[in-house]
Write an enzyme that holds these catalytic residues in place. Structure first.
Site, PDB file in Angstrom:
ATOM      1  N   SER A 173    -109.506 -28.957  31.374  1.00  0.00           N
ATOM      2  CA  SER A 173    -108.715 -29.961  32.092  1.00  0.00           C
ATOM      3  C   SER A 173    -107.968 -29.316  33.254  1.00  0.00           C
ATOM      4  O   SER A 173    -107.229 -28.352  33.058  1.00  0.00           O
ATOM      5  CB  SER A 173    -107.702 -30.615  31.160  1.00  0.00           C
ATOM      6  OG  SER A 173    -108.380 -31.368  30.191  1.00  0.00           O
TER       7      SER A 173
ATOM      8  N   GLU B 225    -102.680 -28.106  35.086  1.00  0.00           N
ATOM      9  CA  GLU B 225    -102.643 -27.528  33.735  1.00  0.00           C
ATOM     10  C   GLU B 225    -103.098 -26.070  33.810  1.00  0.00           C
ATOM     11  O   GLU B 225    -102.573 -25.211  33.129  1.00  0.00           O
ATOM     12  CB  GLU B 225    -103.551 -28.304  32.781  1.00  0.00           C
ATOM     13  CG  GLU B 225    -103.565 -27.674  31.399  1.00  0.00           C
ATOM     14  CD  GLU B 225    -104.298 -28.478  30.344  1.00  0.00           C
ATOM     15  OE1 GLU B 225    -104.226 -29.713  30.368  1.00  0.00           O
ATOM     16  OE2 GLU B 225    -104.928 -27.855  29.490  1.00  0.00           O
TER      17      GLU B 225
ATOM     18  N   ARG C 291     -98.652 -28.261  26.426  1.00  0.00           N
ATOM     19  CA  ARG C 291     -99.379 -27.198  27.146  1.00  0.00           C
ATOM     20  C   ARG C 291     -98.432 -26.164  27.768  1.00  0.00           C
ATOM     21  O   ARG C 291     -98.665 -25.664  28.871  1.00  0.00           O
ATOM     22  CB  ARG C 291    -100.290 -27.769  28.235  1.00  0.00           C
ATOM     23  CG  ARG C 291    -101.327 -28.711  27.751  1.00  0.00           C
ATOM     24  CD  ARG C 291    -102.348 -28.047  26.821  1.00  0.00           C
ATOM     25  NE  ARG C 291    -103.104 -29.078  26.156  1.00  0.00           N
ATOM     26  CZ  ARG C 291    -102.792 -29.585  24.957  1.00  0.00           C
ATOM     27  NH1 ARG C 291    -101.776 -29.107  24.264  1.00  0.00           N
ATOM     28  NH2 ARG C 291    -103.490 -30.546  24.433  1.00  0.00           N
TER      29      ARG C 291
HETATM   30  C1  LIG Z   1    -114.534 -26.214  28.652  1.00  0.00           C
HETATM   31  C2  LIG Z   1    -113.065 -26.025  28.376  1.00  0.00           C
HETATM   32  C3  LIG Z   1    -112.425 -26.867  27.471  1.00  0.00           C
HETATM   33  C4  LIG Z   1    -111.059 -26.721  27.215  1.00  0.00           C
HETATM   34  N1  LIG Z   1    -110.467 -27.563  26.316  1.00  0.00           N
HETATM   35  C5  LIG Z   1    -109.148 -27.393  26.035  1.00  0.00           C
HETATM   36  C6  LIG Z   1    -108.496 -28.240  25.064  1.00  0.00           C
HETATM   37  O1  LIG Z   1    -109.089 -29.124  24.466  1.00  0.00           O
HETATM   38  N2  LIG Z   1    -107.176 -28.025  24.837  1.00  0.00           N
HETATM   39  C7  LIG Z   1    -106.461 -27.035  25.470  1.00  0.00           C
HETATM   40  O2  LIG Z   1    -105.273 -26.880  25.196  1.00  0.00           O
HETATM   41  N3  LIG Z   1    -107.056 -26.241  26.382  1.00  0.00           N
HETATM   42  C8  LIG Z   1    -108.366 -26.388  26.677  1.00  0.00           C
HETATM   43  N4  LIG Z   1    -108.966 -25.578  27.608  1.00  0.00           N
HETATM   44  C9  LIG Z   1    -108.155 -24.574  28.316  1.00  0.00           C
HETATM   45  C10 LIG Z   1    -108.156 -23.185  27.629  1.00  0.00           C
HETATM   46  O3  LIG Z   1    -109.250 -23.067  26.774  1.00  0.00           O
HETATM   47  C11 LIG Z   1    -106.871 -22.944  26.856  1.00  0.00           C
HETATM   48  O4  LIG Z   1    -105.772 -23.070  27.695  1.00  0.00           O
HETATM   49  C12 LIG Z   1    -106.879 -21.552  26.198  1.00  0.00           C
HETATM   50  O5  LIG Z   1    -105.896 -21.520  25.192  1.00  0.00           O
HETATM   51  C13 LIG Z   1    -106.641 -20.426  27.187  1.00  0.00           C
HETATM   52  O6  LIG Z   1    -106.828 -19.181  26.523  1.00  0.00           O
HETATM   53  P1  LIG Z   1    -107.387 -17.909  27.324  1.00  0.00           P
HETATM   54  O7  LIG Z   1    -107.421 -16.768  26.377  1.00  0.00           O
HETATM   55  O8  LIG Z   1    -108.666 -18.250  27.991  1.00  0.00           O
HETATM   56  O9  LIG Z   1    -106.236 -17.721  28.391  1.00  0.00           O
HETATM   57  P2  LIG Z   1    -106.351 -17.137  29.931  1.00  0.00           P
HETATM   58  O10 LIG Z   1    -106.991 -18.189  30.737  1.00  0.00           O
HETATM   59  O11 LIG Z   1    -107.048 -15.814  29.842  1.00  0.00           O
HETATM   60  O12 LIG Z   1    -104.850 -16.942  30.241  1.00  0.00           O
HETATM   61  C14 LIG Z   1    -103.989 -18.047  30.377  1.00  0.00           C
HETATM   62  C15 LIG Z   1    -102.559 -17.535  30.609  1.00  0.00           C
HETATM   63  O13 LIG Z   1    -102.085 -16.922  29.421  1.00  0.00           O
HETATM   64  C16 LIG Z   1    -101.708 -15.572  29.683  1.00  0.00           C
HETATM   65  N5  LIG Z   1    -102.056 -14.789  28.497  1.00  0.00           N
HETATM   66  C17 LIG Z   1    -103.271 -14.716  27.896  1.00  0.00           C
HETATM   67  N6  LIG Z   1    -103.191 -13.920  26.816  1.00  0.00           N
HETATM   68  C18 LIG Z   1    -101.907 -13.481  26.742  1.00  0.00           C
HETATM   69  C19 LIG Z   1    -101.192 -12.623  25.834  1.00  0.00           C
HETATM   70  N7  LIG Z   1    -101.791 -12.048  24.802  1.00  0.00           N
HETATM   71  N8  LIG Z   1     -99.877 -12.424  26.073  1.00  0.00           N
HETATM   72  C20 LIG Z   1     -99.255 -13.001  27.130  1.00  0.00           C
HETATM   73  N9  LIG Z   1     -99.875 -13.792  28.024  1.00  0.00           N
HETATM   74  C21 LIG Z   1    -101.178 -14.037  27.821  1.00  0.00           C
HETATM   75  C22 LIG Z   1    -102.492 -15.169  30.903  1.00  0.00           C
HETATM   76  O14 LIG Z   1    -101.876 -14.091  31.586  1.00  0.00           O
HETATM   77  C23 LIG Z   1    -102.470 -16.458  31.703  1.00  0.00           C
HETATM   78  O15 LIG Z   1    -101.212 -16.563  32.326  1.00  0.00           O
HETATM   79  C24 LIG Z   1    -110.331 -25.704  27.885  1.00  0.00           C
HETATM   80  C25 LIG Z   1    -110.979 -24.855  28.786  1.00  0.00           C
HETATM   81  C26 LIG Z   1    -112.338 -25.008  29.030  1.00  0.00           C
HETATM   82  C27 LIG Z   1    -113.012 -24.067  29.986  1.00  0.00           C
END
Ligand SMILES: Cc1cc2nc3c(=O)[nH]c(=O)nc-3n(C[C@H](O)[C@H](O)[C@H](O)COP(=O)(O)OP(=O)(O)OC[C@H]3O[C@@H](n4cnc5c(N)ncnc54)[C@H](O)[C@@H]3O)c2cc1C
Length: 304
Positions: free
Chosen positions: A227, A297, A175
């Site tokens: 998580s 996380e 992660r």
């Molecule tokens: C119901 C649920 C289930 C989930 N299950 C999982 C799972 O099974 N496995 C898992 O790994 N995660 C899981 N997650 C967590 C989440 O989905 C992941 O971490 C996902 O990859 C985050 O992507 P995001 O676009 O929403 O990032 P954000 O939450 O929008 O951003 C996360 C971080 O990344 C940075 N960021 C985003 N885009 C960019 C970019 N283009 N360039 C530079 N920095 C950037 C942001 O500034 C921030 O610091 C879950 C979340 C939920 C709500």
């Protein structure tokens, strides 16, 4: 402020002020961004980021907002909402692959690949958020993770401009990546190329449906951040929270799910302060009971 005026006159996308961020997050929590701009292509993303660096305007990228807890006081500076979602499949390449802008939804890309008989991303079914967020946090589940599939990432680097980086250069870990550990605010993901595998459509779909059904059985529906804590080595954060008797604990409208101890759910009007208090309680209780320090996380964003 002359710098802000210069920034605003430089960028071509609309920039709004005092925009509440809760609706852009999976948990539906978070105060306002001082400045807010949505971008719809990687060129727009690159131009806005470049201008923010040039005029020393602090910024954060928001993808799906599914791995962040935004404070009630909101975020100072600029929030860039990444809606750059172009996707191109190359089924004839060896290996078959998909190029996608970093605002594309990971699960949607996996589903589109499945329809073309291209597998490999089955594990991503049901993970919310964008490819950019997935690369930054090395998203993964069920034994798969982005690090295993990333052929190339197009990165905009503050010093080095646009660069193409291979997975080995991104320092992926559980992660985590170099982008998260060392380069936050210094580099953004513009686009990615992911390796796929030819497989029968029905086999890919069956596996994805199975994984989504498993999620439905084991994870709570509704607004959450997924998580909350990383699993400590050799154990599970959810198991520790459950063993500490904390499942179902509620502060304000934030609740530790009865279904899964590592999911904190917004039952309606939860504030970031409610969730933060639950985080502190869980960390304190698990440390006292089991001597394990749970590490977040999710990322805390904004003014705390
Ligand atoms: C119901 C649920 C289930 C989930 N299950 C999982 C799972 O099974 N496995 C898992 O790994 N995660 C899981 N997650 C967590 C989440 O989905 C992941 O971490 C996902 O990859 C985050 O992507 P995001 O676009 O929403 O990032 P954000 O939450 O929008 O951003 C996360 C971080 O990344 C940075 N960021 C985003 N885009 C960019 C970019 N283009 N360039 C530079 N920095 C950037 C942001 O500034 C921030 O610091 C879950 C979340 C939920 C709500």
């Amino acid at each position: 402020m002359p710098t802000l005026d210069a920034f605003l006159s430089r960028v071509t996308v609309p920039v709004e002020r005092d925009v509440p961020l809760a609706r852009y997050t999976a948990a539906r929590i978070g105060g306002p961004a001082d400045l807010f701009a949505a971008v719809h292509s990687v060129d727009e993303l690159a131009a806005v980021v470049q201008a923010a660096w040039e005029y020393a305007l602090p910024f954060h990228i928001l993808g799906g907002g599914s791995n962040v807890l935004i404070s009630d006081a909101g975020v100072r500076g600029l929030v860039i909402l990444n809606r750059a979602r172009a996707v191109r499949f190359d089924a004839e390449a060896t290996p078959p692959q998909v190029w996608a802008e970093s605002g594309a939804n990971l699960g949607a890309v996996a589903r589109q690949a499945a329809a073309l008989g291209l597998g490999g991303l089955e594990w991503a079914a049901g993970i919310p958020g964008t490819l950019g967020g997935a690369v930054v946090g090395n998203a993964g589940a069920h034994g798969g993770e982005i690090a295993d599939h990333l052929l190339l990432a197009e990165i905009l680097h503050r010093e080095g401009g646009r660069q193409t980086m291979r997975a080995a250069e991104l320092g992926f870990a559980y992660r985590s990546s170099r982008l998260k550990r060392d380069l936050a605010g210094q580099a953004v993901v513009l686009a990615t190329s992911l390796r796929l595998e030819r497989r029968p459509v029905e086999a890919i779909r069956a596996r994805m449906d199975e994984l989504v059904a498993y999620r439905r059985r084991t994870q709570p529906p509704g607004a959450s951040m997924g998580s909350m804590f990383k699993n400590p080595p050799g154990d599970y954060a959810g198991r520790l929270i459950e063993a500490a008797g904390l499942k179902g604990t509620r502060i304000g409208d934030a609740e530790i799910s009865l279904l899964h101890g590592n999911f904190f759910v917004n039952r309606g009007q939860a504030t970031a302060a409610d969730v933060r208090a639950l985080i502190d309680l869980a960390q304190r209780t698990v440390a006292e009971r089991f001597g394990v320090q749970l590490e977040l996380e999710i990322e805390l964003l904004g003014e705390w």
